[in-house]
Design a protein around this motif. Sequence first.
Motif, short mmCIF file in Angstrom:
data_model
loop_
_atom_site.label_atom_id
_atom_site.label_comp_id
_atom_site.label_asym_id
_atom_site.label_seq_id
_atom_site.Cartn_x
_atom_site.Cartn_y
_atom_site.Cartn_z
N VAL A 28 0.84 -1.21 0.00
CA VAL A 28 0.00 0.00 0.00
C VAL A 28 0.87 1.25 0.00
CG1 VAL A 28 -1.67 1.35 1.34
CG2 VAL A 28 -1.98 -1.12 1.07
N SER A 29 1.96 1.22 0.76
CA SER A 29 2.89 2.35 0.78
C SER A 29 3.48 2.59 -0.60
CB SER A 29 4.00 2.09 1.80
OG SER A 29 4.98 3.10 1.74
N ALA A 30 3.91 1.51 -1.27
CA ALA A 30 4.46 1.63 -2.62
C ALA A 30 3.39 2.12 -3.60
CB ALA A 30 5.01 0.28 -3.08
N ALA A 31 2.14 1.68 -3.38
CA ALA A 31 1.04 2.12 -4.24
C ALA A 31 0.79 3.62 -4.08
CB ALA A 31 -0.23 1.34 -3.89
N PHE A 32 0.83 4.12 -2.84
CA PHE A 32 0.67 5.56 -2.61
C PHE A 32 1.78 6.34 -3.30
CE2 PHE A 32 -1.80 5.18 1.67
CZ PHE A 32 -2.95 4.90 0.96
N ASN A 33 3.00 5.83 -3.18
CA ASN A 33 4.14 6.50 -3.79
C ASN A 33 4.00 6.50 -5.32
OD1 ASN A 33 6.53 7.91 -3.05
ND2 ASN A 33 7.76 6.23 -3.85
N GLY A 34 3.54 5.37 -5.86
CA GLY A 34 3.31 5.28 -7.30
C GLY A 34 2.21 6.22 -7.76
N ALA A 35 1.16 6.34 -6.96
CA ALA A 35 0.05 7.24 -7.30
C ALA A 35 0.52 8.69 -7.37
CB ALA A 35 -1.07 7.10 -6.27
N VAL A 36 1.37 9.07 -6.42
CA VAL A 36 1.94 10.43 -6.43
C VAL A 36 2.76 10.65 -7.70
CG1 VAL A 36 3.59 11.97 -5.30
CG2 VAL A 36 1.95 10.70 -3.92
N SER A 37 3.55 9.65 -8.06
CA SER A 37 4.39 9.76 -9.26
C SER A 37 3.55 9.95 -10.52
CB SER A 37 5.27 8.51 -9.40
OG SER A 37 6.15 8.39 -8.30
N TYR A 38 2.46 9.20 -10.62
CA TYR A 38 1.60 9.32 -11.80
C TYR A 38 0.85 10.65 -11.81
CZ TYR A 38 2.51 4.83 -13.87
OH TYR A 38 3.13 3.78 -14.50
N LEU A 39 0.50 11.15 -10.64
CA LEU A 39 -0.13 12.47 -10.57
C LEU A 39 0.82 13.53 -11.13
CD1 LEU A 39 -2.43 14.32 -9.64
CD2 LEU A 39 -1.33 14.40 -7.38
N LYS A 89 -9.35 8.41 -21.13
CA LYS A 89 -8.73 7.10 -20.91
C LYS A 89 -7.85 7.09 -19.67
CE LYS A 89 -9.87 6.74 -25.45
NZ LYS A 89 -10.37 7.83 -26.31
N TRP A 90 -7.38 8.25 -19.25
CA TRP A 90 -6.51 8.31 -18.07
C TRP A 90 -7.24 7.83 -16.81
CZ3 TRP A 90 -3.88 13.78 -18.77
CH2 TRP A 90 -3.02 13.72 -19.89
N LEU A 91 -8.56 7.88 -16.83
CA LEU A 91 -9.33 7.42 -15.67
C LEU A 91 -9.17 5.92 -15.44
CD1 LEU A 91 -12.65 9.43 -16.19
CD2 LEU A 91 -10.82 9.91 -14.56
N LEU A 92 -8.67 5.21 -16.44
CA LEU A 92 -8.46 3.77 -16.32
C LEU A 92 -7.17 3.44 -15.59
CD1 LEU A 92 -9.50 2.64 -19.92
CD2 LEU A 92 -10.84 2.42 -17.82
N VAL A 93 -6.26 4.40 -15.49
CA VAL A 93 -4.95 4.16 -14.87
C VAL A 93 -5.06 3.65 -13.43
CG1 VAL A 93 -2.77 5.24 -14.14
CG2 VAL A 93 -3.71 5.71 -16.41
N PRO A 94 -5.91 4.25 -12.55
CA PRO A 94 -6.02 3.71 -11.18
C PRO A 94 -6.46 2.26 -11.14
CG PRO A 94 -6.99 5.91 -11.30
CD PRO A 94 -6.69 5.50 -12.71
N ILE A 95 -7.33 1.85 -12.09
CA ILE A 95 -7.78 0.45 -12.12
C ILE A 95 -6.62 -0.46 -12.52
CG2 ILE A 95 -9.41 -1.17 -13.17
CD1 ILE A 95 -11.25 1.21 -13.72
N ILE A 96 -5.85 -0.03 -13.50
CA ILE A 96 -4.68 -0.81 -13.95
C ILE A 96 -3.68 -0.95 -12.81
CG2 ILE A 96 -2.73 -0.87 -15.55
CD1 ILE A 96 -4.52 0.79 -17.49
N LEU A 97 -3.44 0.15 -12.10
CA LEU A 97 -2.48 0.11 -10.99
C LEU A 97 -3.00 -0.76 -9.84
CD1 LEU A 97 -1.26 3.83 -10.86
CD2 LEU A 97 -0.09 1.85 -11.84
#
Length: 261
Positions: free
Chosen positions: A114-125, A141-149
């Motif tokens: 979950v920590s790595a996921a938060f860090n990845g989410a920040v990077s994609y933002l 299409k960018w709305l699909l990125v959270p589902i892919i991640l």
Amino acid sequence: MFNELWIHRKYILNNAITELKFRYAGSTMGIVWNFLNPLFQILVYTFIFTNVMIAKIPGLNNTMGFAIYLCAGLLAWTAFSESINRGGGAYIENANLLKKLPIPEHVFVAKVVVSAAFNGAVSYLILFIFILFSGEPLSIKWLLVPIILLLLFIFAFGISLIISFFNVLFKDTSQIVSIVLNIWMWLTPIVYTRAIIPEAFQNVFNFNPIYPFIEALHQTIVYKEYPASWIWISMCLISASAFMLGYYTLCKLRKEVRDLL
């Protein structure tokens, strides 16, 4: 396992957020580095591949296309490999807590992922903000990125569960995993496109479990297209299989690992 993760959800989330806040504890800018590091990474790649090593993606006129392509896959790989490396060592790292507290083993793996996921989410933002500032329009299409991640990190969680057990049983596991991850990255079209690989070798990608996730990110972010049906099916099957295999390993080796810690 779902029930135990749900019961300890606050512990997992709080620890993941705390780690994000204090990852750069002691530095002058502290939490700001969580945003600056991916920003500098994106800026460096953009400068290199648009000014020094000029590279273009076939079918794209955008001069920053290759830099965006590289970041779209590399940011996911960085977060994924962090989940595997750190999640795989979660039992050993938290051995004292596992001996003293009645907390399920997989909770410690989950908080790392979950920590790595938060860090990845920040990077994609940061990446999306950068793309917009570069003059590219928004894409639905960018709305699909959270589902892919999300599917990617379920996959990472399953693998991390398996590795974390073997890390206790076999002390050289972490070194082997590091080597495998390095080779795995270069077997995935992240820093190169699939098109440059000879056609005779392209079928290798079909056996690479992370390839559908990287391809989905490239299609949604770079090409602004909906991923093909086979990609969605592959991601769901791979994530579910990794999760179930991790659960099976948990059931089989839980008591043995507890005794060895």
